[in-house]
Design an enzyme around this catalytic site. Structure first.
Site, PDB file in Angstrom:
ATOM      1  N   THR A 186       0.905  -0.525   0.013  1.00 22.25           N
ATOM      2  CA  THR A 186      -0.107   0.309  -0.104  1.00 22.25           C
ATOM      3  C   THR A 186       0.649   1.394  -0.242  1.00 22.25           C
ATOM      4  O   THR A 186       1.962   1.182   0.463  1.00 22.25           O
ATOM      5  CB  THR A 186      -1.249  -0.331   1.182  1.00 22.25           C
ATOM      6  N   GLU A 332      -4.848  -3.071   4.486  1.00 20.00           N
ATOM      7  CA  GLU A 332      -4.659  -3.922   5.777  1.00 20.00           C
ATOM      8  C   GLU A 332      -5.701  -4.018   6.385  1.00 20.00           C
ATOM      9  O   GLU A 332      -5.855  -4.730   7.251  1.00 20.00           O
ATOM     10  CB  GLU A 332      -4.247  -3.062   6.865  1.00 20.00           C
ATOM     11  N   LYS A 440      -7.425  10.168  -2.903  1.00 24.14           N
ATOM     12  CA  LYS A 440      -7.072   8.823  -3.611  1.00 24.14           C
ATOM     13  C   LYS A 440      -7.831   8.891  -4.842  1.00 24.14           C
ATOM     14  O   LYS A 440      -9.536   9.650  -4.485  1.00 24.14           O
ATOM     15  CB  LYS A 440      -8.148   8.136  -2.484  1.00 24.14           C
ATOM     16  N   TRP A 445      -3.714   5.891  -4.596  1.00 24.21           N
ATOM     17  CA  TRP A 445      -3.325   7.330  -4.197  1.00 24.21           C
ATOM     18  C   TRP A 445      -2.324   7.910  -4.931  1.00 24.21           C
ATOM     19  O   TRP A 445      -1.209   7.951  -5.816  1.00 24.21           O
ATOM     20  CB  TRP A 445      -2.803   6.621  -2.080  1.00 24.21           C
TER      21      TRP A 445
HETATM   22  P1  AMP Z   1      -6.785   1.108  -0.199  1.00 21.34           P
HETATM   23  O1  AMP Z   1      -5.839   0.305   0.757  1.00 21.34           O
HETATM   24  O2  AMP Z   1      -6.501   1.771  -1.079  1.00 21.34           O
HETATM   25  O3  AMP Z   1      -7.736   0.000   0.167  1.00 21.34           O
HETATM   26  O4  AMP Z   1      -7.608   1.952   0.561  1.00 21.34           O
HETATM   27  C1  AMP Z   1      -8.160   2.283   2.021  1.00 21.34           C
HETATM   28  C2  AMP Z   1      -8.990   3.785   2.085  1.00 21.34           C
HETATM   29  O5  AMP Z   1      -9.559   4.201   1.079  1.00 21.34           O
HETATM   30  C3  AMP Z   1      -9.557   4.209   3.311  1.00 21.34           C
HETATM   31  O6  AMP Z   1      -8.922   4.014   4.696  1.00 21.34           O
HETATM   32  C4  AMP Z   1     -10.623   4.919   3.373  1.00 21.34           C
HETATM   33  O7  AMP Z   1      -9.620   5.954   2.997  1.00 21.34           O
HETATM   34  C5  AMP Z   1     -10.861   4.636   1.753  1.00 21.34           C
HETATM   35  N1  AMP Z   1     -11.965   3.837   0.867  1.00 21.34           N
HETATM   36  C6  AMP Z   1     -12.036   2.793   0.745  1.00 21.34           C
HETATM   37  N2  AMP Z   1     -13.505   2.944   1.289  1.00 21.34           N
HETATM   38  C7  AMP Z   1     -14.208   3.446   0.896  1.00 21.34           C
HETATM   39  C8  AMP Z   1     -15.692   4.041   0.957  1.00 21.34           C
HETATM   40  N3  AMP Z   1     -16.198   3.222   0.990  1.00 21.34           N
HETATM   41  N4  AMP Z   1     -15.880   5.781   0.752  1.00 21.34           N
HETATM   42  C9  AMP Z   1     -14.472   6.072   1.915  1.00 21.34           C
HETATM   43  N5  AMP Z   1     -13.274   5.890   2.432  1.00 21.34           N
HETATM   44  C10 AMP Z   1     -12.908   4.610   1.561  1.00 21.34           C
END
Ligand code: AMP
Length: 546
Positions: A186, A332, A440, A445
């Site tokens: 990540t 995570e 994002k 990211w």
């Molecule tokens: P990743 O590790 O790349 O999957 O990113 C995880 C992060 O994406 C989370 O901690 C949130 O900040 C954001 N995220 C994931 N799902 C959502 C959602 N449904 N609504 C808003 N933010 C989200």
């Protein structure tokens, strides 16, 4: 006293053996670069998985070692998921959209022995190969007819030739359920990308949790099309949970952003459920609305990875009779943390009443313990008003980053997600802010800090901050906010041009705004919270939604 039930390990191998035996005739349909419509059964897939396992052994990869993939969603990538993990090796899925320094870092950090890649990613690795001394060979996921005519990648192997002569029987090792199965990095926060090392046990438990009726609600009658790339948190686990229930899988390959292909796949293969980030749904909606096509088989869509704007829910419901359901999670967390379905008393509500509920990120899935805390780590009430840092723990939540010297969770096992949220009395979590300083965009990211560092190297900039601002197409895009040096008046265009060649092109801020002063917190840090409030109604110059 111990229970007296069989202590058999929870392994991906057992999902595979089960799916092979019980659902051998379920189908997998893929779009690949060498075949616009590849179709076979689970039984065919797992036969090739056994051939691939023999080939991996012949290549000399040892149990516990990593094998990397740079590939989109198709049947060969699925074969790799199973062959690598079930052989006791670690399937390291790599995001090919990362830029070269990050790719170099994670491939070397994981000590990938071999890299399996789609033809389209050959040039990505050609630019890097001299900096990947440990990789023993590169396997292109295609047949001989589609191999690149020439390449500077040493030891270039064709996937189909690799497995062609191999026996289709394999003696799968008896694995401990806590052994590592897969690895995903990540990125976005400061420093180098961090590896999240999943185990067989965490993967299997996540499968059960995510298949539940109030999670993805997977059944053997579903036709599932994962549009979330398989290099993002194991494609949200659908490549495991689909086979667990015997669902037909439809894999769109590199066509994940192509509304026309998605629509054709949905209608021809009778897709009932699809999953991906909001940006994908906008592409599909745009195509459906332009072409006047309907998608009668499609019942529901899971959207996650970023907050889903209301028009996506409304347009799918009103024009296409498709229910959009929101999920929240992170790398995570394998990734599933919360899923949004309605509680019984809400089912009879009007659509207008349901909308504010649907916009929330959902209720925790059993297996994920969740709390919100204030700045002093005191737990906050679930009243829908108090907003605090979201902490989680559970058997599919990270304990420690790969090769890190210390745990990622606190002494009581709570992992801080970096999201800030409220939780209401019905258990619905709603994200209100973020403590991690990242943006994002289209599901990927962008590091605000790295962009700020680049901006600060411009001679006419006194102070710079970068925040994510809502963008119709990409969910968020970076906005550069600048205080110019006294007496200087740089233009937005010249500051934005400064990023060219210094960061990946899709990282370059969408716009630049000048301010007299940037707000700071009591400790002197830039107050991103205040900046985000100040620009919450920001309208992007010259482009809205494009
Ligand atoms: P990743 O590790 O790349 O999957 O990113 C995880 C992060 O994406 C989370 O901690 C949130 O900040 C954001 N995220 C994931 N799902 C959502 C959602 N449904 N609504 C808003 N933010 C989200």
């Amino acid at each position: 006293m111990h229970g007296q039930m069989m202590n058999l390990p929870l392994t991906i191998t057992n999902i595979m053996k089960f799916a092979d035996k019980v659902y051998g005739n379920s189908e997998i349909v893929s779009v690949t670069a060498d075949n616009p419509y590849h179709r076979y059964t689970y039984a065919d897939a797992f036969r090739r998985v056994r051939q691939l396992a023999n080939a991996l052994a012949r290549l000399g990869v040892e149990p516990g070692q990593c094998v990397g993939t740079l590939a989109m969603n198709d049947y060969r990538h699925l074969e790799l998921y199973y062959a690598i993990s079930c052989s006791g090796m670690v399937c390291h899925t790599i995001n090919p959209r990362l830029f070269p320094e990050q790719l170099e870092y994670i491939i070397n950090h994981a000590e990938d022995q071999y890299l399996f890649l789609d033809v389209m990613f050959v040039p990505v690795l050609e630019r890097l190969v001299e900096r990947l001394p440990r990789v023993k060979g590169f396997v292109v996921m295609t047949d001989e007819a589609h191999m690149p005519a020439s390449s500077c990648l040493p030891n270039l192997i064709c996937y189909e030739s690799l497995i062609a002569g191999e026996a289709d029987t394999f003696d799968w090792p008896e694995l401990d359920e806590n052994e590592a199965s897969s690895l995903c990095y990540t990125s976005g926060t400061t420093g180098n990308p961090k590896g999240v090392l999943y185990s067989h046990r965490s993967t299997v438990l996540h499968c059960y949790g995510s298949a539940l009726a109030d999670s993805f609600g997977l059944s053997g009658r579903d036709v599932v099309m994962p549009i979330v790339p398989m290099f993002h948190v194991n494609g949200w686990g659908l490549v495991y949970s689909g086979p667990m229930v015997g669902a037909k899988l439809v894999m769109p390959g590199a066509k994940m952003g192509d509304g026309e292909t998605l629509c054709t796949l949905i209608n021809e293969e009778k897709v009932t459920l699809s999953a991906g980030v909001p940006t994908v749904w906008l592409a599909l909606l745009g195509y459906l609305e332009r072409s006047g096509q309907q998608v009668p088989s499609l019942q529901r869509i899971t959207t996650g990875g970023a907050a889903c704007p209301q028009p996506i829910f409304d347009r799918f419901r009103d024009q296409f009779d498709v229910e959009v359901q929101q999920a929240w999670g992170m790398t995570e967390m394998s990734p599933l943390g919360t899923y949004n379905t309605l509680r019984p008393h809400m089912v009879s509500w009007s659509e207008q009443e349901k909308t504010p509920v649907r916009l929330k990120q959902g209720r925790p899935v059993c297996g994920v313990d969740m709390k919100i805390v204030d700045d002093n780590n005191r737990e906050l009430p679930w009243d829908g008003k108090a907003s605090g840092a979201v902490k989680v723990r559970g058997p599919w939540v990270i304990q420690r980053y790969f090769k890190a010297g210390e745990d990622a969770c606190d002494a009581e096992g709570w992992f801080e997600t970096g999201d800030v949220a409220t939780i209401d009395a019905d258990g619905y979590m709603q994200i209100t802010d973020r403590t991690k300083d990242v943006i994002k965009s289209g599901g990927e990211w962008i590091s605000s800090i790295e962009l700020e560092n680049v901006a600060m190297t411009h001679p006419l900039v006194a102070e710079a901050a970068v925040i994510g601002v809502y963008h119709e197409k990409w969910t968020e895009r970076p906005l550069l906010v600048v205080v110019a040096k006294e007496g200087e008046s740089p233009t937005a265009a010249e500051l934005l041009a400064h990023f060219q060649g210094r960061v990946a092109s899709w990282w370059i801020p969408e716009a630049c705004e000048f301010v007299a002063e940037i707000p700071h917190t009591a400790t002197g840090k830039v107050s991103k919270k205040d900046l985000r409030v100040r620009f919450s109604d920001y309208v992007w110059p010259n482009k809205t939604g494009e």
